[in-house]
Scaffold this active site. Structure first.
Site: not given
Length: 181
Positions: A47-49, A62, A72, A119, A132, A169-170
């Site tokens: 998966q790439d983000n 996270h 990652k 991270h 990433y 959220k953070d």
């Protein structure tokens, strides 16, 4: 490609060989065989983000737990960030320690962060595009986090407190001491 282990075992800085001329530049951003030869790690990315953020944004800290844990490989496509990896492996001699490095479009460095790490990054340029690769799929039920300004970790995000922009959220993530690792 130059690969250097950080003080956190299994976490590597990757510096590609960049070929420049009057047309621009070219570099191989990742080579599985060269990475495996240098580290002994065989990593199948699935998966790439990518994200774009403005100056002062702090994303993280996270992580994914259990069978959904992720390794990652992170890099910056434009701008500059302070990238942070936190060792959350309870059996590790560097448990609770962190490593940070400036990643930028200019220096083209990357950081490989193995499973069992938290991270995060802060944007220290006007804007930044961050990319990433992950070796496992995201699973919302397995996500965890630690508040960015945790006093035990004591991370210097290279920002003044009044510059920091954190998601709702953070803002409510637990401290290191209270995180479900």
């Amino acid at each position: 490609m130059k690969v250097e282990e950080t003080p956190l075992s299994g976490c590597y800085i990757i510096e590609p060989a960049v070929f420049e001329d009057d047309r621009g530049y070219f570099f191989e951003s990742f080579n599985h065989k060269k990475f495996e030869d240098a580290t002994g790690v065989s990593i199948p990315f699935v998966q790439d983000n990518q994200s774009q953020s403005q100056k002062g944004v702090v994303r993280g800290i996270h992580y994914q737990c259990g069978e959904w844990a992720q390794s990652k490989l992170v890099r910056v496509l434009s701008g500059k960030v302070l990238d942070v990896a936190v060792d959350l492996r309870k059996d590790s001699p560097t448990f609770g320690k962190h490593f940070s490095i400036v990643l930028s479009a200019e220096n083209k460095k990357q950081l490989y962060i193995p499973r069992g790490f938290g991270h995060g990054f802060s944007v220290i340029s006007e804007t930044a595009e961050f990319s990433y690769k992950c070796d496992n799929y995201y699973n919302k039920a397995s996500e965890g986090g630690i508040i960015y300004n945790d006093p035990f970790l004591g991370i210097d995000w290279h920002l003044n407190e009044d510059e920091v922009i954190v998601s709702e959220k953070d803002l409510y993530l637990p401290t290191f001491e209270n995180a479900k690792l």
